[in-house]
Design a protein around this motif. Structure first.
Motif, mmCIF file in Angstrom:
data_model
loop_
_atom_site.group_PDB
_atom_site.id
_atom_site.type_symbol
_atom_site.label_atom_id
_atom_site.label_comp_id
_atom_site.label_asym_id
_atom_site.label_seq_id
_atom_site.Cartn_x
_atom_site.Cartn_y
_atom_site.Cartn_z
ATOM 1 N N PRO A 44 12.671 71.462 -56.449
ATOM 2 C CA PRO A 44 12.139 70.710 -57.598
ATOM 3 C C PRO A 44 11.253 71.618 -58.450
ATOM 4 O O PRO A 44 10.541 72.473 -57.918
ATOM 5 C CB PRO A 44 11.309 69.595 -56.946
ATOM 6 N N ILE A 45 11.310 71.452 -59.771
ATOM 7 C CA ILE A 45 10.426 72.199 -60.666
ATOM 8 C C ILE A 45 9.722 71.218 -61.588
ATOM 9 O O ILE A 45 10.234 70.126 -61.856
ATOM 10 C CB ILE A 45 11.180 73.268 -61.484
ATOM 11 N N LYS A 46 8.554 71.602 -62.073
ATOM 12 C CA LYS A 46 7.744 70.692 -62.866
ATOM 13 C C LYS A 46 7.862 70.970 -64.365
ATOM 14 O O LYS A 46 6.881 70.926 -65.104
ATOM 15 C CB LYS A 46 6.286 70.773 -62.418
ATOM 16 N N VAL A 47 9.082 71.248 -64.798
ATOM 17 C CA VAL A 47 9.371 71.427 -66.213
ATOM 18 C C VAL A 47 10.148 70.208 -66.686
ATOM 19 O O VAL A 47 11.248 69.952 -66.191
ATOM 20 C CB VAL A 47 10.200 72.705 -66.461
ATOM 21 N N PRO A 48 9.596 69.424 -67.614
ATOM 22 C CA PRO A 48 10.299 68.222 -68.082
ATOM 23 C C PRO A 48 11.632 68.566 -68.748
ATOM 24 O O PRO A 48 11.684 69.372 -69.671
ATOM 25 C CB PRO A 48 9.322 67.616 -69.098
ATOM 26 N N GLU A 49 12.717 67.999 -68.231
ATOM 27 C CA GLU A 49 14.061 68.198 -68.773
ATOM 28 C C GLU A 49 14.363 69.664 -69.070
ATOM 29 O O GLU A 49 14.635 70.053 -70.207
ATOM 30 C CB GLU A 49 14.249 67.362 -70.046
ATOM 31 N N PRO A 50 14.318 70.519 -68.048
ATOM 32 C CA PRO A 50 14.569 71.953 -68.270
ATOM 33 C C PRO A 50 15.966 72.195 -68.830
ATOM 34 O O PRO A 50 16.947 71.643 -68.342
ATOM 35 C CB PRO A 50 14.406 72.544 -66.871
ATOM 36 N N SER A 51 16.042 73.016 -69.873
ATOM 37 C CA SER A 51 17.340 73.208 -70.525
ATOM 38 C C SER A 51 17.656 74.667 -70.826
ATOM 39 O O SER A 51 18.590 74.963 -71.557
ATOM 40 C CB SER A 51 17.388 72.403 -71.825
ATOM 41 N N PHE A 237 21.356 81.253 -60.127
ATOM 42 C CA PHE A 237 20.404 80.152 -60.271
ATOM 43 C C PHE A 237 20.832 79.253 -61.430
ATOM 44 O O PHE A 237 21.170 79.750 -62.506
ATOM 45 C CB PHE A 237 18.995 80.690 -60.549
ATOM 46 N N VAL A 238 20.807 77.954 -61.179
ATOM 47 C CA VAL A 238 21.145 76.971 -62.207
ATOM 48 C C VAL A 238 20.053 75.923 -62.245
ATOM 49 O O VAL A 238 19.625 75.420 -61.196
ATOM 50 C CB VAL A 238 22.508 76.297 -61.920
ATOM 51 N N VAL A 239 19.585 75.596 -63.445
ATOM 52 C CA VAL A 239 18.560 74.579 -63.576
ATOM 53 C C VAL A 239 19.190 73.290 -64.089
ATOM 54 O O VAL A 239 20.093 73.307 -64.921
ATOM 55 C CB VAL A 239 17.429 75.065 -64.509
ATOM 56 N N CYS A 240 18.720 72.160 -63.518
ATOM 57 C CA CYS A 240 19.282 70.844 -63.831
ATOM 58 C C CYS A 240 18.333 70.060 -64.722
ATOM 59 O O CYS A 240 17.176 69.827 -64.363
ATOM 60 C CB CYS A 240 19.546 70.080 -62.536
ATOM 61 N N ASP A 241 18.821 69.639 -65.871
ATOM 62 C CA ASP A 241 18.048 68.859 -66.826
ATOM 63 C C ASP A 241 17.703 67.487 -66.263
ATOM 64 O O ASP A 241 16.551 67.058 -66.269
ATOM 65 C CB ASP A 241 18.881 68.715 -68.116
ATOM 66 N N LYS A 242 18.689 66.788 -65.756
ATOM 67 C CA LYS A 242 18.541 65.396 -65.326
ATOM 68 C C LYS A 242 17.598 65.232 -64.146
ATOM 69 O O LYS A 242 16.733 64.351 -64.134
ATOM 70 C CB LYS A 242 19.913 64.813 -64.976
ATOM 71 N N LYS A 243 17.742 66.087 -63.130
ATOM 72 C CA LYS A 243 16.965 65.929 -61.905
ATOM 73 C C LYS A 243 15.759 66.870 -61.832
ATOM 74 O O LYS A 243 14.989 66.795 -60.876
ATOM 75 C CB LYS A 243 17.868 66.146 -60.690
ATOM 76 N N GLU A 244 15.617 67.752 -62.826
ATOM 77 C CA GLU A 244 14.500 68.695 -62.873
ATOM 78 C C GLU A 244 14.413 69.496 -61.569
ATOM 79 O O GLU A 244 13.395 69.523 -60.879
ATOM 80 C CB GLU A 244 13.191 67.960 -63.188
ATOM 81 N N LYS A 245 15.547 70.169 -61.271
ATOM 82 C CA LYS A 245 15.633 70.964 -60.052
ATOM 83 C C LYS A 245 16.264 72.320 -60.349
ATOM 84 O O LYS A 245 17.015 72.486 -61.316
ATOM 85 C CB LYS A 245 16.465 70.239 -58.996
ATOM 86 N N LEU A 246 15.935 73.272 -59.473
ATOM 87 C CA LEU A 246 16.510 74.613 -59.531
ATOM 88 C C LEU A 246 17.487 74.764 -58.360
ATOM 89 O O LEU A 246 17.103 74.585 -57.209
ATOM 90 C CB LEU A 246 15.403 75.657 -59.422
ATOM 91 N N TYR A 247 18.746 75.064 -58.690
ATOM 92 C CA TYR A 247 19.785 75.207 -57.661
ATOM 93 C C TYR A 247 20.083 76.695 -57.463
ATOM 94 O O TYR A 247 20.232 77.450 -58.429
ATOM 95 C CB TYR A 247 21.056 74.490 -58.090
ATOM 96 N N GLU A 248 20.163 77.080 -56.210
ATOM 97 C CA GLU A 248 20.441 78.481 -55.866
ATOM 98 C C GLU A 248 21.788 78.564 -55.166
ATOM 99 O O GLU A 248 21.997 77.964 -54.112
ATOM 100 C CB GLU A 248 19.333 78.991 -54.957
ATOM 101 N N PHE A 249 22.725 79.305 -55.770
ATOM 102 C CA PHE A 249 24.055 79.457 -55.220
ATOM 103 C C PHE A 249 24.256 80.899 -54.757
ATOM 104 O O PHE A 249 23.582 81.829 -55.228
ATOM 105 C CB PHE A 249 25.125 79.135 -56.270
ATOM 106 N N MET A 250 25.214 81.076 -53.855
ATOM 107 C CA MET A 250 25.582 82.415 -53.402
ATOM 108 C C MET A 250 26.564 83.027 -54.387
ATOM 109 O O MET A 250 27.554 82.398 -54.755
ATOM 110 C CB MET A 250 26.217 82.352 -52.005
#
Length: 252
Positions: A44-51, A237-250
């Protein structure tokens, strides 16, 4: 019996015709040659609607923007906010690092790119001549540290890849048909490729510098809006606008 066969043939013909018309009227081309990326971590990240997302010049932090506010945020690699500042503009949709001092952000509704330093002091801005709905404008930006060129994405109607020089003079703009829409772009200096993210198609497309597809990957993320590819640590790394999360993929 002949009447039944004839009716079935007519129905099949109509269905095939409808499918053909749909494909012809769609401005993107789906590819069966794609694979799923392996998810390693979600934060989770504390950036409102990260885009928008970019790796800092030293590779130790992220820069991010949110489209619900006029702030630029510096984050550590775990998604914690280190500092923030406000810029003059709204609907921030993308951010890229130029060097250790300067970054650039894009404003979707006004079709502008703004160059500023890492304290928030504005250096220059430029407006692009782009038509269409206000919320279907500039969505992604990246910087080629070797040639000093910028690359921009127009979200859709039409989907565009735009290249400029270091002074933001346009070199080319090209319609691309890689996905339903486009939400961010990343330049890889390791192999001189572009990585393009699509929100609606939920996929990542690696291309050459002219937007020609090399390969693509599927991701199960709702509203993916920002991307960073870390070759050194084999991560995407992918950031999600809707859920305000940072996803880390291989990285494959």
């Amino acid at each position: 019996m002949r009447s039944t066969i004839k009716n079935c043939a007519t129905i099949i013909f109509i269905l095939l015709l409808t499918l053909c018309q749909y494909k012809c009227n769609t401005n993107w081309q789906e590819s069966p040659m794609s694979e799923n990326l392996a998810l390693q971590k979600t934060t989770p990240i504390k950036v409102p609607e990260p885009s928008g997302l970019s790796l800092s010049y030293d590779g130790k932090c992220f820069w991010a923007v949110g489209d619900s506010e006029s702030k630029v945020h510096k984050l550590d690699l775990s998604g914690n906010i280190i500092k923030s500042f406000t810029i003059n503009g709204e609907d921030l949709e993308g951010v890229t690092v130029i060097d250790s001092i300067f970054i650039a952000v894009i404003l979707e509704r006004t079709r502008e790119v703004v160059i500023l330093d890492t304290t928030g002091k504005e250096l220059k801005r430029k407006k692009f001549d782009l038509k269409g709905n206000l919320n279907e404008g500039l969505e992604g930006i990246c910087f080629d540290s070797k040639t000093k060129n910028f690359y921009f994405l127009n979200e859709k109607h039409p989907g565009l890849l735009i290249k400029t020089d270091s002074s933001l003079n346009e070199v080319f703009r090209k319609k691309i048909k890689l996905a339903k829409d486009y939400s961010d772009i990343f330049f890889s200096k390791d192999d001189n490729t572009l990585w393009i993210l699509s929100d609606e198609s939920k996929k990542i497309i690696q291309t050459d510098l002219n937007g020609n597809k090399i390969r693509e990957y599927r991701i199960n993320v709702a509203q993916p809006e920002g991307i960073v590819v870390d070759y050194n640590n084999k991560k995407i790394f992918v950031v999600c606008d809707k859920k305000e999360k940072l996803y880390e993929f291989m990285l494959p």
